[in-house]
Design a protein around this motif. Structure first.
Motif, short mmCIF file in Angstrom:
data_model
loop_
_atom_site.label_atom_id
_atom_site.label_comp_id
_atom_site.label_asym_id
_atom_site.label_seq_id
_atom_site.Cartn_x
_atom_site.Cartn_y
_atom_site.Cartn_z
N TYR A 106 0.83 -1.22 0.00
CA TYR A 106 0.00 0.00 0.00
C TYR A 106 0.86 1.26 0.00
N CYS A 107 0.23 2.34 -0.43
CA CYS A 107 0.89 3.65 -0.46
C CYS A 107 0.53 4.43 0.80
N PHE A 108 1.53 5.01 1.44
CA PHE A 108 1.30 5.76 2.68
C PHE A 108 0.47 7.02 2.44
N ARG A 150 9.28 5.04 -0.37
CA ARG A 150 9.18 6.01 -1.46
C ARG A 150 8.32 5.45 -2.59
N CYS A 151 7.15 6.00 -2.73
CA CYS A 151 6.21 5.59 -3.77
C CYS A 151 6.10 6.75 -4.76
N TYR A 152 5.67 6.43 -5.97
CA TYR A 152 5.67 7.44 -7.03
C TYR A 152 4.31 7.55 -7.71
N CYS A 153 3.26 7.25 -6.96
CA CYS A 153 1.92 7.25 -7.54
C CYS A 153 1.33 8.66 -7.57
N ASP A 154 0.17 8.78 -8.13
CA ASP A 154 -0.48 10.08 -8.23
C ASP A 154 -0.80 10.66 -6.86
N ASP A 155 -1.22 9.82 -5.95
CA ASP A 155 -1.50 10.32 -4.59
C ASP A 155 -0.23 10.90 -3.98
N CYS A 156 0.87 10.25 -4.22
CA CYS A 156 2.14 10.74 -3.68
C CYS A 156 2.53 12.05 -4.35
N ALA A 157 2.30 12.13 -5.65
CA ALA A 157 2.60 13.39 -6.35
C ALA A 157 1.81 14.53 -5.71
ZN LIG Z 1 1.98 6.55 -3.53
#
Ligand SMILES: [Zn+2]
Ligand SMILES: [Mg+2]
Ligand SMILES: [Mg+2]
Ligand SMILES: [Mg+2]
Ligand SMILES: [Zn+2]
Ligand SMILES: [Zn+2]
Lengths: 674, 674, 674
Positions: A106-108, A150-157
């Motif tokens: 999962y993304c934080f 370190r995630c690079y998804c849209d939510d993270c952006a």
């Molecule tokens: Zn993410």
């Protein structure tokens, strides 16, 4: 001193549980950690909860006089949740989605996942809020494992942009702070800033550092959500998280601020294989590297200046390193003692029984796959009994007069710009830390922002980013009589990972009394040597990084001795400032040079220290006792200045053995081969 | 001889500029290159231009008697442009987009980017068209850096198809030319042809070669756009491009055809770390490999048969290789002399001052981050003064009687089919080139299509693709008295990268007087030896590739001596054709074998040559002077046949030292250890 | 004994064909394999067929008294088909599509591709159904080459779900069978199960094993489609497939069930470079490793208990390994004899002539690129003549009394959980297999489900997954007098790749008379030694994996001798059960230990065996003859117990030589250096 174990009742038939729990109690275990990957069992379908099994397990644990430590089960969102909301998954920089099928997918920064987290955590917390057998909670499990911070998804952006907006008033301010005119990297709005994706050449170091900070902060925020929900349900619970060894992407100091108790997972024979630059020696494959795990013990003790737990102690062979050797005879006992000497209040073994299913079948437990006692079981029982004799329950914490300054910003900045493949910030820290430890001296591992006054000596290699404020605090510390040993790559950057427009060590130059004329890195086959100005027939090895110093007020201590361009140039200088002393070492020192730097400072501070210890032997002093631990296959005799009263063992150390004596024997103690 | 420097006024406060420029002038620098990454500063938002800063910088430079070399700033399209037109970005073969955040992220075949290029280049060119202080322009920056020549985006797919349609009349012709019936690889239309993406097995070598040619041609076309716009604005400007060392994807001959001046960027201690198969020696880490950079000097001199510039000369430690050692004492001076001896008309250092921001903070300049002189500064001033003494302004070009034939088609074909992991075309070339250089002989590095008549000797290892026309030209050259030394893998392919239906060397077989019976590659632990037929007690090492020759008219020169299957078979043969001589060497020769092949041919041509030079010492003769350059840490004495009149230094060479004498001392000169 | 060749008439001008075919006939070749990549030539556009060329080639072959072996051309779907139906392409786990441009780019589970396959195969089969010159058909080409068995596309996802539904009644059953409660990996429906894509950590081993089985089954199904269509067209044809060396993803036993004849492609000097953990020795680079190819010969002979063909025999240097050395003198002859000794009925060389086009230009043929005879040609003619003398046409099959148990499930399970980087199931098998072969003993390589009764001795290292049924069969085999030598990692898992809840070797514990107390892996620098209990001054090397045994009924044979934790513990035990004997070896044995284990069992079974053979020399007995093959560059003398009557060669073996005698000379034969 307390011991515990990690248990997965959901993997075993219910009819087995009481046998297991009874055997745990017999073994003297006091805590049973459970449920960290259990979401799929607790909620097999959305809103269909199944808590009875866990209720029953907790009850049994209570019946047998033990306490449960429960976990929020968020490290493994079940498949139905992933299928409903695939947007919670992590993404690699190139957009590859990390799918369901292992753990930590999962993304934080997923808003959806935070909602789901709140839902399940609240449910679990409320279920056990009144349960008398639950001592506390662990949040999630090993944040950052498998490089998942370190995630690079849209939510993270989107979250990164918000984080930046929070920090910078305007985009112009950000552009200036980072230095974005370099290579036309200016942004015209916060919306234009993406997570650092695939690019032809390397990324801007300021952008990388900020992304590292942002990603770490995301975990802090996510963890805080757990803490708040748990504390709301039962303010009496302790809330902990189980950190890991040398996880590079998560600021343990920052996460720990929200915790009551810090714990970590110690796998000595794994760590020497996958987070150490040099190939593990045979002894290390049997018992690990005491300074490597010792430095983590000390880090996690220092985060809250409070005893810590080993939440997962390696119980035997483990599945995840390249090789899976059997630990040395007694190694599991050795580790429990070593952890205690470093400030552990509890050691919990992972796991009760070797699992029949899934990814960890090749991971030992205290019990074999058939339920019979395994090697770790015998070691654990013995260590438990021995430690019980030293103190029942919590004992006095370690009291350290030496501190190592450890800064995640430096780690992140140096990882982005190592400028030598073997430049590893942890290992450079270990070179200085190990010098103190090889003299039997306890060391706190603190953030530079922590209070410094109680320490007689600070070790500060590669204190890479130095603000004016930090420079002031360090200067004041020295003026009042403190001692600092700086290492190479100190004072290079400002807080945005930009070079300072002054010579290194920048705002520390007056304190150091010297500046850095040049620096260079070199491969191991070009190892350099330095020699003391006083005795130039002695040579000491240094590696990887060489700075040529230009002393101003400082006195010359060592010059380069190796032939060629560095020959004769200043390598180490010493300065007196107020009542204190500052040594700046421009090289990555070998063990003997590190000792030549640390020992005189210990002496100057009148701190007791031992003779130089063999590589595999370390001493720890705590709560009126002295531990001598042997991580090697050699036999040794312990020669103390005063008569020792042995609580565990005696003055002969077998391979992978430990001895514990009353009192503090460190001063002048020596270890001799038998 | 002239010197210059690269300067980024946009990185520094305006109030500093005049100090910087004044110091440059004091240092004797004559050219200041600027603005190659400045698009984001010149046009912070679309159509909002900000040229004042550059105007001012150019004025200051003029005021202090220097000249500006400006650049088209296209290597770094700013973020606003990328956000407007993400289709300009490069794509990897698997579709991964190379994003903004470093440099060189644009696609050469993007129509949109060509329009944007035209817009900004026209703007810059017009701005400075009348400016008396601008001497010339550099197009873009280091085309091909970070493997950016070959892109796989939709624009490239379309452009590739057009390029193919231009070359082939029908798809049937293409299918036949490539041999596409192999593995059912026929296309039924040009539209069916894609850039070579991810496939289960390796690609068709003809398709790969054509894609390599197409990609290189795309750069030629893109560069021509710059040249035309600049020339249109001011036909007096020189237009140059700064090539790089051993960039493998770009035909420097083809790009150079549109340039007035060829320049390149020389980073000796970096190149030995990342574009050399053997591990760099300690001396190479201090000063580089003189033949590696020498061969590039000679290539860039030969492209237009005209003196070249070093547009970026390494000024000290650099950030991008694995290790960043300090160069040896005087190395920056050494490199300036060495470049001059090889035909440089100007040496410009990169950069003026260590940058505080962005990716290159660990890259030295002539000045340190605080503005004070760095090691390179002192070397540059000294070299500048010394070279000024030899000639003020341009001096006579190098006159070489030996040429090395270098063919990018061979490079691309052999890279696709190396058939040994260590088979590197550049390094095979260097084996032959180094043999001439180790005898003090100057070498042109020419394309096989260049005029051959002026040369006494051609070196032609792995002349892989040979057309009938080339075979005819080479034969005529020899018949008229020329000499050719061929190396292995010569005459293997036709122009489409297909095997010829004749035995190797195909159309050269008559010229060589032999054919290749067998070939094979082998790992370094199976090094082969050869022995001269005349003196079979001598053995010479050979590596990587062995051909068994079958002499027809040719005379046997060397046979294999190593035990096993090659033993006794012909390895080197010699043929006499007309008035000339052809030697064919079927192995990759070690230095001593290469010398045994080259020396007799030099003697036969009555070319003056020295005793065999030590690995690190090289001689260059130019414009009535002889340079002896020492790339090693050894001390040497120079023993010349005639009394030398020393312009720089004397007959003792210190470590990394240089000496320059009047006249040509090459003949019989020897270098002796001190 | 028969020989043949692979020919591509479509690559050559028609006017050349008769010359080629005539030369084949002259060389004594009997079979010509054709058309395996010819789809693009046979059907240049959809439904535009062009068979005339192949008709003509087949006719010519018939005219010259040879037979054609044709192939279904499905390994290379042409570009027009891919453009029409891009969904037939394979996908990587991260979604990257494997494009047209090499070969094997189709997905086995594409419904569309199965339809296209049916269409083209039917067409080809019907075309030649009545042709008297076509002996049989090869299906496709080298299934699994370039790692193409496991695809991750949507078609595969759907097919995997169907395959699972077929196997499991309910999703709950699957969840239980796999143990999906581990890390919350439960599925709520079959639709929720995907192919194993990118995940943060490693995949569930049960899911991986099932995906491996499913993928292999997909090939079986796809191949069956070919077989049915071909058999329908002409039931007289033999149908074969050409397997490859140690292809890890395809169950050769399962595919073979549908075949009449099994064949494989043998490239000895390639295999030692890319499918062997240790670096190839110089001799291996010249002739390969006889046990590596021998084990594959024996596998493919054992699949149908029938002589096999070598469909592609390496003819000289080949293009695809890292290095491409010339084979040793006579190596191609050696390989033909060696294959025959192992049960080959035909050896076909790949290819007739070096190809001028495409990916395989650097692959030798029997003829050079100009059509002249190459090294392989002379070897092939010589081998053909020699073998003809032994038997014209098919000869009696090998009769082996020893069998090696080989299980693809074990291969797949151990590949997912090697727990040591150098743990390679094939190489562990080879350690045991090689012990029998180094005593001149023929070995069948059978699946554990095959009939066991005919064997005197079973070798069973890492028989990893053991069902109760298999345990029963093995026990019955021993009780009736059989002998089994088990190796490490035996009896670990159930059929779903879950650990058994009993100590290893689980259901084999009674048979073995011991259990495994501990296991561990270790790097090569920690090599362990064992010593026989009887003679503890002898030491034998063991590597990679060490189990500590706990003997119950079994007798102790070897204990660990190396210092440290294993010292003195049981390493090998022996048990007597009924009339039989079971030895369990808990280590990966070096050659001498393996010999110490195998030799007594051979003696006990009264099987004839030789003295221990040198590494490079192997003996094969078949059809009343004995082959002695020398894969080394040493000269040897053959010393037989009885006078030998030599059919080929004599008692002196030159480098890479072979000798064949009448009768079975194995018993007591010895090989002595000359
Ligand atoms: Zn993410
Ligand atoms: Mg404290
Ligand atoms: Mg010239
Ligand atoms: Mg049989
Ligand atoms: Zn493109
Ligand atoms: Zn598929």
């Amino acid at each position: 001193m307390q011991t515990g174990v990690c248990y997965f009742p959901e993997h075993w038939p219910r009819e087995r549980w009481e046998t297991d729990v009874e055997q745990m109690a017999e073994a003297g275990l006091e805590y049973v950690r459970m449920a960290e990957f259990s979401w799929g069992v607790l909620e097999p379908e959305r809103d269909e909860f199944a808590f009875e099994w866990l209720d029953e397990a907790v009850s049994l644990i209570g019946e047998y006089g033990m306490q449960a430590v429960l976990c929020t089960p968020t490290a493994t969102p079940p498949k139905w949740l992933v299928d409903e909301h695939p947007e919670i998954l992590q993404e690699d920089p190139d957009g590859t989605v990390r799918e369901h099928g292992s753990r930590r997918h999962y993304c934080f920064n997923s808003e959806r996942y935070r909602e789901e987290t709140e839902r399940i955590v609240r449910r679990v917390a409320e279920r056990y809020a009144e349960n008398p057998h639950v001592a506390g909670f662990q949040t999630d499990n090993e944040y950052g494992c498998h490089f998942t911070v370190r995630c690079y998804c849209d939510d993270c952006a989107a979250a990164f942009r918000s984080w930046l907006k929070e920090k910078y008033d305007t985009i112009a301010e950000l552009n200036t702070a980072w230095g974005n005119r370099f290579w036309s990297q200016q942004y015209d709005s916060f919306e234009a800033i993406d997570p650092p994706g695939p690019t032809p050449a390397e990324h801007h170091p300021s952008r990388l550092l900020e992304y590292a900070r942002f990603a770490s902060d995301s975990v802090v925020e996510y963890n805080r959500l757990h803490v708040e929900l748990l504390t709301e349900a039962n303010p009496e619970w302790f809330v902990t998280h189980n950190f890991m060894g040398r996880f590079p992407t998560l600021d343990a100091y920052a996460v720990s601020e929200d915790l009551d108790l810090v714990s970590w997972d110690s796998y000595p024979t794994g760590f020497v294989q996958d987070r150490q630059h040099d190939e593990a020696t045979p002894d290390q494959l049997r018992a690990g590297n005491p300074d490597q795990i010792g430095m983590d013990h000390d880090l996690y003790r220092s985060t809250l200046d409070r005893p810590f737990w080993v939440m997962e102690q390696q119980p035997g062979d483990v599945n995840w390193p390249p090789h899976c050797p059997q630990p040395g005879e007694g190694a599991m006992r050795l580790w429990a003692h070593h952890a205690t000497a470093h400030g552990a209040d509890a050691v919990c073994y992972f796991r009760w029984r070797r699992c029949l299913e899934g990814q960890e079948q090749y991971h030992a437990g205290l019990r074999k796959q058939d339920g019979s006692p395994d090697r770790g079981y015998h070691d654990a029982v013995r260590a438990g009994t021995e430690l019980q004799a030293i103190g029942d329950g919590p004992i006095e914490n370690v009291d350290a007069s030496v501190a190592l300054l450890f800064d995640y910003d430096a780690l992140w900045a140096l990882s982005a710009q190592p400028h030598a493949p073997e430049f590893d910030y942890w290992e450079l820290l270990e070179a200085f830390y190990g010098a103190a430890r090889s003299r039997g001296v306890q060391v706190d591992v603190i953030h530079p922002s922590f209070a410094l006054d109680d320490y007689e000596l600070l070790l500060a290699p590669a204190l890479h980013l130095v603000t004016d404020d930090l420079a002031k605090r360090l200067t004041a510390y020295v003026e009042e009589g403190g001692r600092i040993l700086f290492g190479p790559r100190t004072g290079v950057k400002d807080e945005y990972n930009k070079l300072r427009p002054t010579l290194q060590p920048g705002p520390l130059s007056d304190l150091v009394g010297a500046t850095v004329d040049q620096h260079g890195s070199f491969p191991s086959r070009m190892e350099r040597t330095v020699t003391p100005v006083a005795e130039d027939d002695e040579q000491y090895a240094a590696r990887t990084w060489a700075e040529w110093l230009d002393p101003d007020d400082a006195e010359l201590r060592f010059t380069y001795q190796s032939e060629g361009i560095e020959f004769g140039r200043p390598a180490v200088v010493e300065n007196t400032v107020g009542d204190g002393t500052v040594v700046y070492c421009g090289v990555w020192p070998g063990p003997d040079l590190a000792d030549e730097l640390v020992r005189p400072l210990l002496a100057d501070a009148s701190l007791p220290y031992s003779e130089q210890l063999p590589q595999g032997v370390r001493i720890g002093a705590r709560a009126g006792h002295t531990w001598i631990t042997n991580f090697s296959s050699e036999r040794y005799r312990i020669v103390a200045r005063t008569d020792a009263s042995w609580v565990v063992g005696d003055d002969t150390l077998e391979a992978f053995d430990v001895a514990v004596a009353e009192g503090n024997l460190v001063d002048g103690l020596s270890i001799e081969p038998v």
